[in-house]
Design a protein around this motif. Structure first.
Motif, PDB file in Angstrom:
ATOM      1  N   ARG A 649     -50.754  50.262   0.819  1.00 20.52           N
ATOM      2  CA  ARG A 649     -49.441  49.851   0.326  1.00 20.52           C
ATOM      3  C   ARG A 649     -49.424  49.891  -1.181  1.00 20.52           C
ATOM      4  NH1 ARG A 649     -45.816  44.805   2.611  1.00 20.52           N
ATOM      5  NH2 ARG A 649     -43.865  45.384   1.545  1.00 20.52           N
ATOM      6  N   VAL A 650     -48.374  50.520  -1.722  1.00 19.44           N
ATOM      7  CA  VAL A 650     -48.180  50.668  -3.165  1.00 19.44           C
ATOM      8  C   VAL A 650     -47.059  49.729  -3.584  1.00 19.44           C
ATOM      9  CG1 VAL A 650     -47.541  52.279  -4.994  1.00 19.44           C
ATOM     10  CG2 VAL A 650     -48.986  53.044  -3.114  1.00 19.44           C
ATOM     11  N   PRO A 651     -47.193  49.034  -4.714  1.00 19.03           N
ATOM     12  CA  PRO A 651     -46.118  48.146  -5.157  1.00 19.03           C
ATOM     13  C   PRO A 651     -44.817  48.904  -5.390  1.00 19.03           C
ATOM     14  CG  PRO A 651     -48.134  47.717  -6.378  1.00 19.03           C
ATOM     15  CD  PRO A 651     -48.371  48.971  -5.613  1.00 19.03           C
ATOM     16  N   VAL A 652     -43.715  48.228  -5.121  1.00 16.97           N
ATOM     17  CA  VAL A 652     -42.375  48.781  -5.314  1.00 16.97           C
ATOM     18  C   VAL A 652     -41.668  47.910  -6.341  1.00 16.97           C
ATOM     19  CG1 VAL A 652     -40.177  49.349  -4.239  1.00 16.97           C
ATOM     20  CG2 VAL A 652     -42.304  49.691  -2.976  1.00 16.97           C
ATOM     21  N   SER A 653     -41.152  48.533  -7.396  1.00 16.58           N
ATOM     22  CA  SER A 653     -40.525  47.799  -8.482  1.00 16.58           C
ATOM     23  C   SER A 653     -39.022  47.946  -8.404  1.00 16.58           C
ATOM     24  CB  SER A 653     -41.031  48.307  -9.830  1.00 16.58           C
ATOM     25  OG  SER A 653     -40.313  47.693 -10.888  1.00 16.58           O
ATOM     26  N   SER A 654     -38.334  46.833  -8.669  1.00 13.40           N
ATOM     27  CA  SER A 654     -36.877  46.846  -8.763  1.00 13.40           C
ATOM     28  C   SER A 654     -36.391  46.838 -10.205  1.00 13.40           C
ATOM     29  CB  SER A 654     -36.290  45.641  -8.011  1.00 13.40           C
ATOM     30  OG  SER A 654     -36.782  44.433  -8.563  1.00 13.40           O
ATOM     31  N   GLU A 655     -37.327  46.790 -11.185  1.00 18.32           N
ATOM     32  CA  GLU A 655     -36.979  46.809 -12.605  1.00 18.32           C
ATOM     33  C   GLU A 655     -37.104  48.236 -13.130  1.00 18.32           C
ATOM     34  OE1 GLU A 655     -35.884  44.376 -14.391  1.00 18.32           O
ATOM     35  OE2 GLU A 655     -36.082  42.791 -12.881  1.00 18.32           O
ATOM     36  N   PRO A 656     -36.111  48.697 -13.851  1.00 14.71           N
ATOM     37  CA  PRO A 656     -36.225  50.077 -14.355  1.00 14.71           C
ATOM     38  C   PRO A 656     -37.311  50.239 -15.412  1.00 14.71           C
ATOM     39  CG  PRO A 656     -34.260  49.007 -15.228  1.00 14.71           C
ATOM     40  CD  PRO A 656     -34.821  48.082 -14.208  1.00 14.71           C
ATOM     41  N   ASP A 657     -37.684  49.148 -16.115  1.00  9.14           N
ATOM     42  CA  ASP A 657     -38.702  49.268 -17.159  1.00  9.14           C
ATOM     43  C   ASP A 657     -40.119  49.280 -16.594  1.00  9.14           C
ATOM     44  OD1 ASP A 657     -36.623  49.247 -18.917  1.00  9.14           O
ATOM     45  OD2 ASP A 657     -36.790  47.100 -19.402  1.00  9.14           O
ATOM     46  N   VAL A 658     -40.283  48.780 -15.392  1.00  9.37           N
ATOM     47  CA  VAL A 658     -41.610  48.737 -14.765  1.00  9.37           C
ATOM     48  C   VAL A 658     -41.761  49.991 -13.920  1.00  9.37           C
ATOM     49  CG1 VAL A 658     -43.152  47.453 -13.263  1.00  9.37           C
ATOM     50  CG2 VAL A 658     -41.595  46.223 -14.783  1.00  9.37           C
ATOM     51  N   ARG A 659     -42.782  50.777 -14.230  1.00  9.81           N
ATOM     52  CA  ARG A 659     -43.005  52.038 -13.541  1.00  9.81           C
ATOM     53  C   ARG A 659     -44.313  51.984 -12.769  1.00  9.81           C
ATOM     54  NH1 ARG A 659     -42.970  56.512 -17.974  1.00  9.81           N
ATOM     55  NH2 ARG A 659     -44.347  54.934 -18.920  1.00  9.81           N
ATOM     56  N   VAL A 660     -44.312  52.652 -11.604  1.00  8.23           N
ATOM     57  CA  VAL A 660     -45.504  52.773 -10.760  1.00  8.23           C
ATOM     58  C   VAL A 660     -45.774  54.260 -10.587  1.00  8.23           C
ATOM     59  CG1 VAL A 660     -46.572  52.255  -8.544  1.00  8.23           C
ATOM     60  CG2 VAL A 660     -44.971  50.617  -9.577  1.00  8.23           C
ATOM     61  N   GLU A 661     -46.920  54.696 -11.095  1.00  8.09           N
ATOM     62  CA  GLU A 661     -47.306  56.106 -11.031  1.00  8.09           C
ATOM     63  C   GLU A 661     -48.489  56.234 -10.064  1.00  8.09           C
ATOM     64  OE1 GLU A 661     -48.177  57.390 -14.940  1.00  8.09           O
ATOM     65  OE2 GLU A 661     -46.115  57.087 -15.697  1.00  8.09           O
ATOM     66  N   GLU A 662     -48.343  57.070  -9.043  1.00 13.27           N
ATOM     67  CA  GLU A 662     -49.371  57.253  -8.023  1.00 13.27           C
ATOM     68  C   GLU A 662     -50.179  58.511  -8.325  1.00 13.27           C
ATOM     69  OE1 GLU A 662     -47.745  57.161  -4.097  1.00 13.27           O
ATOM     70  OE2 GLU A 662     -46.064  55.878  -4.684  1.00 13.27           O
ATOM     71  N   ARG A 663     -51.459  58.458  -7.936  1.00 17.86           N
ATOM     72  CA  ARG A 663     -52.316  59.631  -8.014  1.00 17.86           C
ATOM     73  C   ARG A 663     -53.299  59.569  -6.824  1.00 17.86           C
ATOM     74  NH1 ARG A 663     -54.187  56.127 -11.990  1.00 17.86           N
ATOM     75  NH2 ARG A 663     -56.400  55.551 -11.777  1.00 17.86           N
ATOM     76  N   ALA A 664     -52.907  60.191  -5.739  1.00 13.14           N
ATOM     77  CA  ALA A 664     -53.708  60.185  -4.519  1.00 13.14           C
ATOM     78  C   ALA A 664     -53.187  61.276  -3.601  1.00 13.14           C
ATOM     79  CB  ALA A 664     -53.647  58.827  -3.834  1.00 13.14           C
ATOM     80  N   THR A 665     -53.935  61.515  -2.544  1.00 12.20           N
ATOM     81  CA  THR A 665     -53.559  62.529  -1.551  1.00 12.20           C
ATOM     82  C   THR A 665     -52.823  61.928  -0.352  1.00 12.20           C
ATOM     83  OG1 THR A 665     -55.733  62.255  -0.505  1.00 12.20           O
ATOM     84  CG2 THR A 665     -55.507  63.972  -2.189  1.00 12.20           C
ATOM     85  N   TRP A 666     -52.478  60.637  -0.410  1.00  6.28           N
ATOM     86  CA  TRP A 666     -51.754  60.057   0.717  1.00  6.28           C
ATOM     87  C   TRP A 666     -50.321  60.544   0.745  1.00  6.28           C
ATOM     88  CZ3 TRP A 666     -53.525  55.133  -2.007  1.00  6.28           C
ATOM     89  CH2 TRP A 666     -52.740  54.871  -3.132  1.00  6.28           C
ATOM     90  N   THR A 667     -49.628  60.265   1.860  1.00  3.11           N
ATOM     91  CA  THR A 667     -48.250  60.722   2.060  1.00  3.11           C
ATOM     92  C   THR A 667     -47.368  59.528   2.391  1.00  3.11           C
ATOM     93  OG1 THR A 667     -48.648  61.162   4.403  1.00  3.11           O
ATOM     94  CG2 THR A 667     -48.964  62.996   2.856  1.00  3.11           C
ATOM     95  N   THR A 668     -46.086  59.734   2.188  1.00  4.18           N
ATOM     96  CA  THR A 668     -45.107  58.695   2.513  1.00  4.18           C
ATOM     97  C   THR A 668     -44.534  58.967   3.892  1.00  4.18           C
ATOM     98  OG1 THR A 668     -44.532  58.463   0.177  1.00  4.18           O
ATOM     99  CG2 THR A 668     -42.971  57.600   1.788  1.00  4.18           C
ATOM    100  N   PRO A 669     -44.672  58.050   4.861  1.00  6.40           N
ATOM    101  CA  PRO A 669     -44.123  58.295   6.211  1.00  6.40           C
ATOM    102  C   PRO A 669     -42.611  58.262   6.187  1.00  6.40           C
ATOM    103  CG  PRO A 669     -44.958  56.061   6.057  1.00  6.40           C
ATOM    104  CD  PRO A 669     -45.328  56.744   4.767  1.00  6.40           C
ATOM    105  N   GLU A 670     -42.030  59.061   7.050  1.00  4.03           N
ATOM    106  CA  GLU A 670     -40.581  59.122   7.170  1.00  4.03           C
ATOM    107  C   GLU A 670     -40.156  58.280   8.366  1.00  4.03           C
ATOM    108  OE1 GLU A 670     -39.326  63.107   7.480  1.00  4.03           O
ATOM    109  OE2 GLU A 670     -40.202  63.752   5.568  1.00  4.03           O
ATOM    110  N   ASP A 671     -39.199  57.394   8.139  1.00  7.07           N
ATOM    111  CA  ASP A 671     -38.698  56.546   9.222  1.00  7.07           C
ATOM    112  C   ASP A 671     -37.920  57.397  10.215  1.00  7.07           C
ATOM    113  OD1 ASP A 671     -39.809  54.324   8.171  1.00  7.07           O
ATOM    114  OD2 ASP A 671     -37.993  53.666   7.110  1.00  7.07           O
ATOM    115  N   GLY A 672     -38.104  57.084  11.497  1.00 11.18           N
ATOM    116  CA  GLY A 672     -37.403  57.797  12.556  1.00 11.18           C
ATOM    117  C   GLY A 672     -38.197  58.929  13.146  1.00 11.18           C
ATOM    118  N   THR A 673     -39.254  59.402  12.498  1.00  7.68           N
ATOM    119  CA  THR A 673     -40.053  60.493  13.033  1.00  7.68           C
ATOM    120  C   THR A 673     -41.307  59.999  13.732  1.00  7.68           C
ATOM    121  OG1 THR A 673     -41.204  60.732  10.925  1.00  7.68           O
ATOM    122  CG2 THR A 673     -39.208  62.045  11.267  1.00  7.68           C
ATOM    123  N   GLY A 674     -41.748  58.822  13.449  1.00 11.13           N
ATOM    124  CA  GLY A 674     -42.953  58.293  14.058  1.00 11.13           C
ATOM    125  C   GLY A 674     -42.642  57.266  15.113  1.00 11.13           C
TER     126      GLY A 674
END
Length: 718
Positions: A649-674
């Protein structure tokens, strides 16, 4: 030929459709129809709904059913009636009462012996003191001890016999409560039959002028609804390790207490509500103008004039009084205690309002089963007053919408009793205003228009009921008791992980037909019925969330490729012909995919390590950088290849000034397909591990926070 002498046809229960509550039964009957076309079909249960009876001709050209009516008959049971369980319970109850009586008598003897004690004689004050006979006291004590020893030994034997009889009585009572209700439950056997009238062209042997079938061979189907039947789905999943498909066997737990045993019948299971109305509403036109269409005849007739005068002789003879009670001993009539006061006068009878006449058009088939000419002329006006009563005043009769069949408002309240001499009469309470009925003739219900099923109330009825016709459905306590016992099946405790079909089916209804015939006795307990095999897509996957728990769990991913939904219920999972566990299967819609957990997989090991580095960036070092690094290692120790899903799980920010930059080979699952929905911030690694293989997964993300802000609430190092 009358209804009593009509030939009796035996019927056979062929199929049953069990709904969410209740069942719809179908019986088959075959025979030669007599000349008048009236036959009696026997074998119906006592708890059936008379309004649900339907009769259909299956194999007879030109023959149709013109009338179908339910009739109840009662006759004493014969000597060879199958009442062994009930007789055994009655015998054990008598034996229990006898054993209890013997034990109580033994306790009484023990109390009598225990109460024995020496009593010294009364001494004259002038006599000298005498020595106490100690040896006599000791002899009495020895006698009491010996008698109590023997009595207590006998009491122990009686207690043991009483416990044995209580155990046998409890077992017999439990067997009787679990026995089938198809057998008679009293010394009088009640049978339910359907009286049918057939009409149509015969085969030439009968009376063609009478319009009857004339002795032709016909086959009929009787359909009726009964309460007291429920079902819940259950499954058995057979899966082979490494295979991409499996066998899902649909089974059902069925319980019924309808009063008849279902032996060798075709079973169908439905999720619909049997009591829900299915008739379409009728939209009537609204017209403006003077001319209106004539109202449809309602079949209602006003009661004849002078109905209250029919019971004048009965009232003059006096109401039935209970037998006089005997006077206590020593009390005489007219003794010195004073004369016996006369009994108080009976209360003034309540005035029952009489419905007034209506200007309703006459309709054929009145409430009394005949035309107005039956009573010697046109129906007179019923706005006649009742006989004179000794009351102060009579309330005005409200305009009632009821007639002889009793679909009117409640009777008027009784007038106040006359005041005692010398006292002022209390003010009478104001009568509540009666609701104004709608204009037009009465609109009786279907039960009130079923003239053959109406019962004439006798002279002892009160509240304006005597001399009038009412439906007899409320006058049958035996049928009400049978339906009450049948409805108790709906309160049975459900098996583990079981869900009611109405709760899991949602807004859609489904039906499942069993592949073979089944036997379900009417004992009110759960019985398992195999419905059939459902092809499902199946694959084994392993899921782990190492940030929460370092354990890998095995799951089965089921896909429903059929056009029917799989309802929620327990599923027994067997892998390679070995029982694994019992899990809860959620509702699976057509085309849906769901996971079923199988528990931890001990053959796959997972480890997780994290590292956090905090630094600053920017022109004036005005940005805080939180660098999170995640390292996950997987090791497969199973004999075959596996597919593992690693969730992070990666943090999710609701502030525009706070940024979350990922660097990994994982993927984001799509709702409704699994097979399931994912929360925001979930990332997934899907790894294929061969037998005995290992793999290392590295990932991370950076959180950039401005210097003027700080993380409040939460673990910044997770």
């Amino acid at each position: 030929m009358t209804a009593e002498t009509a030939p009796r046809w035996d019927s056979t229960l062929d199929s049953v459709v069990v709904y969410a509550q209740g069942a719809l039964c179908r019986r088959l009957v075959r025979g030669s129809v007599p000349t008048d076309g009236r036959v009696r079909v026997t074998g119906l249960p006592r708890s059936l709904d008379p309004a649900s009876l339907r009769a259909t001709v299956l194999a007879a050209a030109g023959v149709r059913v013109t009338e179908a009516r339910v009739e109840v008959e009662a006759e004493p049971l014969g000597a060879g009636a199958p009442d062994v369980l009930r007789r055994e319970v009655e015998r054990l109850r008598d034996a229990h009462a006898a054993a209890q009586g013997r034990r109580n008598r033994q306790l009484g003897l023990i109390e009598e012996i225990r109460a024995l004690h020496p009593v010294p004689p009364e001494r004259n004050p002038e006599d000298p003191h005498r020595r106490t006979a100690v040896d006599v006291w000791l002899e009495l004590a020895d006698f009491v001890d010996g008698r109590l020893t023997g009595l207590h030994a006998r009491l122990a034997e009686l207690d043991e016999a009483l416990r044995h009889v209580e155990h046998e009585l409890g077992v017999a009572t439990d067997r009787l409560s679990r026995a089938s209700t198809a057998a008679p439950s009293a010394h009088v056997e009640t049978t339910v039959s359907a009286l049918l009238t057939l009409d149509g062209a015969g085969d030439g042997d009968g009376d063609a002028e009478g319009g009857g079938p004339g002795g032709g061979e016909v086959e009929l189907e009787l359909e009726y609804g009964v309460p007291g039947a429920v079902w819940v789905p259950a499954y058995r999943l057979i899966h082979g390790q490494g295979n991409g498909d499996g066998r899902l066997v649909l089974r059902a737990s069925v319980a019924q207490r309808t009063g008849e045993d279902w032996t060798g019948v075709r079973i169908a299971l439905a999720t619909a509500d049997l009591r829900r109305r299915t008739d379409l509403p009728r939209l009537r036109s609204v017209r403006i103008g003077r001319r209106q269409p004539a109202p449809a005849p309602s079949g209602w007739r006003e009661p004849p004039a002078g109905l209250a005068d029919l019971f004048a002789g009965y009232e003059a003879a006096g109401a039935r009084r209970p037998a006089p009670t005997a006077l206590p001993a020593g009390v005489r009539v007219g003794s010195a205690a004073g004369p016996v006061p006369p009994p108080p006068p009976p209360p003034a009878p309540a005035f029952v309002p009489v419905p007034q006449s209506y200007a309703a058009p006459p309709a054929p088939g009145g409430a009394y089963g005949g035309s107005p000419e039956t009573f010697g002329g046109p129906m007179p006006d019923f706005a006649q007053s009742a006989p004179a009563q000794p009351v102060a005043a009579r309330p005005a009769a409200p305009r009632s919408r009821a007639g002889a069949m009793g679909f009117g408002g409640p009777p008027a309240a009784a007038p106040p009793a006359p005041a005692a001499p010398g006292r002022a009469a209390p003010p009478a309470p104001a009568a509540p205003a009666a609701p104004e009925p709608a204009a037009g003739p009465p609109q009786p219900s279907g039960a009130e228009l079923d003239y053959a099923a109406l019962v004439l109330c006798g002279p002892d009825e009160h509240g304006g009921r005597r001399g009038r016709l009412f439906p007899d459905s409320a006058l049958d306590p035996v049928a009400a008791e049978h339906r009450r016992r049948a409805d108790a099946v709906g309160r049975l405790p459900l098996p583990g992980h079981a869900v009611r079909p109405r709760e899991s089916a949602g807004s859609f209804d489904h039906r499942f037909d069993a592949a073979a015939r089944a036997d379900i006795p009417s004992d009110g307990t759960w019985h398992t019925v195999t419905v059939g095999e459902i092809p499902v897509g199946l694959r084994t996957e392993y899921v782990c969330v190492p940030s929460v728990e370092p354990t890998v769990y095995a799951t089965l991913v089921l896909s429903n490729a059929t056009d029917q939904a799989l309802l929620a219920g327990p599923v027994e999972v067997s892998v390679d012909d070995e029982f694994l566990l019992t899990a809860a299967l959620p509702t699976l819609a057509p085309g849906g995919v769901r996971r079923v957990g199988l528990g931890p997989a001990e053959g796959i090991r997972v480890t997780r390590r994290t590292n956090l580095r905090e630094s600053t960036a920017g022109l004036r070092n005005n940005t805080t950088v939180l660098d999170h690094q995640v390292h996950v290692e997987l090791a497969n120790r199973l004999a075959g290849p596996v597919t593992v899903e690693v969730h992070e799980r990666v943090p999710v920010s609701s502030e525009p000034d706070v940024r979350v930059e990922e660097r990994a080979t994982w993927t984001t699952p799509e709702d409704g397909t699994g097979p399931e929905h994912h929360a925001p911030g979930i990332r997934v690694w899907r790894v294929d591990l061969p037998a005995g293989g290992q793999v290392a997964l590295d990932g991370g993300y950076e959180i950039r926070i401005p210097a003027g802000k700080a993380l409040v609430g939460g673990n910044r190092r997770s």
